[in-house]
Design an enzyme around this catalytic site. Structure first.
Site, PDB file in Angstrom:
ATOM      1  N   TRP A 127       0.829  -1.203   0.000  1.00 44.46           N
ATOM      2  CA  TRP A 127       0.000   0.000   0.000  1.00 44.46           C
ATOM      3  C   TRP A 127       0.863   1.252   0.000  1.00 44.46           C
ATOM      4  CZ3 TRP A 127      -4.756  -0.512  -1.335  1.00 44.46           C
ATOM      5  CH2 TRP A 127      -5.342  -1.763  -1.162  1.00 44.46           C
ATOM      6  N   LYS A 243     -13.286  -2.278   8.137  1.00 43.49           N
ATOM      7  CA  LYS A 243     -13.989  -2.973   7.061  1.00 43.49           C
ATOM      8  C   LYS A 243     -14.915  -4.054   7.615  1.00 43.49           C
ATOM      9  CE  LYS A 243     -10.451  -0.967   4.938  1.00 43.49           C
ATOM     10  NZ  LYS A 243     -10.174  -0.169   3.778  1.00 43.49           N
TER      11      LYS A 243
HETATM   12  N1  PMP Z   1      -3.539  -0.649   6.475  1.00 43.23           N
HETATM   13  C1  PMP Z   1      -3.405   0.001   5.326  1.00 43.23           C
HETATM   14  C2  PMP Z   1      -2.097  -0.022   4.628  1.00 43.23           C
HETATM   15  C3  PMP Z   1      -4.482   0.673   4.760  1.00 43.23           C
HETATM   16  O1  PMP Z   1      -4.337   1.309   3.587  1.00 43.23           O
HETATM   17  C4  PMP Z   1      -5.713   0.679   5.440  1.00 43.23           C
HETATM   18  C5  PMP Z   1      -6.865   1.397   4.805  1.00 43.23           C
HETATM   19  N2  PMP Z   1      -7.363   0.694   3.667  1.00 43.23           N
HETATM   20  C6  PMP Z   1      -5.799  -0.023   6.649  1.00 43.23           C
HETATM   21  C7  PMP Z   1      -4.696  -0.659   7.144  1.00 43.23           C
HETATM   22  C8  PMP Z   1      -7.028  -0.113   7.461  1.00 43.23           C
HETATM   23  O2  PMP Z   1      -7.884   0.937   7.375  1.00 43.23           O
HETATM   24  P1  PMP Z   1      -8.215   1.954   8.549  1.00 43.23           P
HETATM   25  O3  PMP Z   1      -7.014   2.766   8.833  1.00 43.23           O
HETATM   26  O4  PMP Z   1      -9.328   2.740   7.979  1.00 43.23           O
HETATM   27  O5  PMP Z   1      -8.634   1.134   9.731  1.00 43.23           O
END
Ligand code: PMP
Length: 394
Positions: A127, A243
């Protein structure tokens, strides 16, 4: 002075959100940010969460501060959800965090605190915010091969060959289940091979777990994380409730530090609690409390699990329908990987020009690396997407 700040452009996924908002074309399709949508295109509040919220509204008597690491009941309920009832609780330190991303950030801070100069090995692809947070913190990253675009599957030999470079004290950042942007997860054998290479180097795994329940079920999706925790002396887990509880904006996450033995747990707990104090003092509580209520009440939990199972089946059906439509239109099985992948994402192998054409000519918004969020599709959008994919030359 503030006028001298560096200029930052919006993150790729968030930029797409902006473009979409200002696109007047009817029937535009958003396959960007990882948010679940039901058959009507809505991101619903889950029934059990709404019921817990009503109960909480009645029962809550104070908004005074929570505990600095987060409420113990939340930390315990999430530990059991992720690691199972049998894992030795005495080895696990934990803090509640604002979302899974907050846990990722605190995890990286903890690593840097434990070992200045730590190197973090990251899957290629991973990511964007993994890379940008690591870079922001000045932590060196080492990419390793993970995905084979030819097979649309995990490149197991490439992965293990690159990880042969691991040295003692390095960290390997992994995705618990259906979280790699490629859509491909290692199989059980692949995880065992990963564990061996990590342990033989004396490296430490860190797992980002944001989709438990979206792949093959709550227990099955925790299997890889549990296998790592059973075999590795130290593990960090950053988990998100965004999620699987559908509480994205409540910012609910947890960072678990699995220690070698119960004796070293207080050290980790002290450091984690200190990190919360330095960052935001007390973590958000509302989402965490809803999660605790859902997990600890048999009725709410069964209802939540049923709805989550339904969300998973919806994604599996969409994958099946898209693969079938692509099979028909391409007269080939070259898109069968869409059905084999799990979770929301799949890398469809689109070039930047094809991504631009999908957007400009077909009003279909895909992340720049050619990743689609299957859960952003409506069943009615499947033919249009398949047609456009073939049209742009995929
Ligand atoms: N880890 C990564 C790398 C993400 O991009 C995300 C969001 N899709 C998450 C964890 C989990 O999402 P959040 O911060 O909204 O709990």
């Amino acid at each position: 002075m503030l006028g001298r700040l560096p200029a930052f452009s919006a993150d790729g996924i968030l930029r797409i959100k902006e473009q979409l908002r200002s696109d007047p074309r009817p029937g535009k399709i958003d396959l960007g940010v990882g948010v679940y949508k039901d058959a009507t295109g809505a991101t619903p509040i889950m029934r059990a969460v709404k019921r817990a919220e009503r109960l909480l509204w009645e029962a809550e008597t104070t908004k005074s501060y929570t505990a600095l690491p987060g409420e113990p009941e939340y930390l315990a309920a999430m530990r059991r959800l992720i690691l199972g009832d049998d894992f030795e609780a005495g080895r696990v330190a934990a803090i509640a965090t604002p979302g899974g991303t907050g846990a990722v950030r605190q995890g990286f801070e903890l690593l840097r605190m434990a070992r200045p100069g730590v190197r973090v090995f990251v899957t290629d692809p991973t990511w964007g915010n993994h890379l940008s947070i690591l870079s922001y913190l000045g932590i060196e990253t080492v990419p390793f091969r993970y995905f084979d675009p030819a097979t649309h599957d995990v490149d197991a030999p490439g992965m293990l060959s690159d990880l042969a470079e691991l040295r003692e004290g390095d960290v390997v950042l992994l995705h618990g289940c259906c979280h790699n942007p490629s859509g491909a997860d290692p199989d059980a054998q692949g995880w065992q091979a990963l564990i061996r290479v990590i342990n033989s180097a004396g490296a430490v795994p860190m797992i980002d777990l944001a989709y438990q329940g979206f792949g093959d079920g709550l227990e099955a999706d925790a299997a890889a994380t549990r296998a790592v925790c059973a075999a590795c002396p130290e593990v960090l887990i950053a988990a998100s409730c965004s999620k699987n509880f559908g509480i994205y904006r409540e910012r609910t996450g947890i960072l678990l530090a699995v220690m070698q033995d119960a004796g070293s747990r207080p050290l980790a707990q002290g450091a984690l609690t200190h990190l919360n104090r330095q960052s935001y003092s007390f973590p958000p509580d509302h989402g965490a409390r809803l999660v605790t209520m859902v997990l600890n009440d048999a009725g709410l939990r069964a209802d939540w699990q049923g709805e989550l199972d339904g969300m998973r089946s919806q994604i599996v059906s969409l994958r099946g329908a898209l693969a079938q439509e692509l099979r028909r239109r391409s007269n080939s099985g070259r898109f069968d990987f869409v059905e084999a992948h799990r979770g929301m994402f799949s890398l469809i192998g689109a070039s930047p020009a094809q991504v631009a054409s999908l957007r400009d000519d077909h009003a279909i918004y895909v992340i720049g690396d050619g990743r689609i969020n299957i859960a952003g599709l409506g069943m009615g959008d499947v033919p249009a997407l398949a047609k456009a994919m073939i049209k742009v030359g995929l």
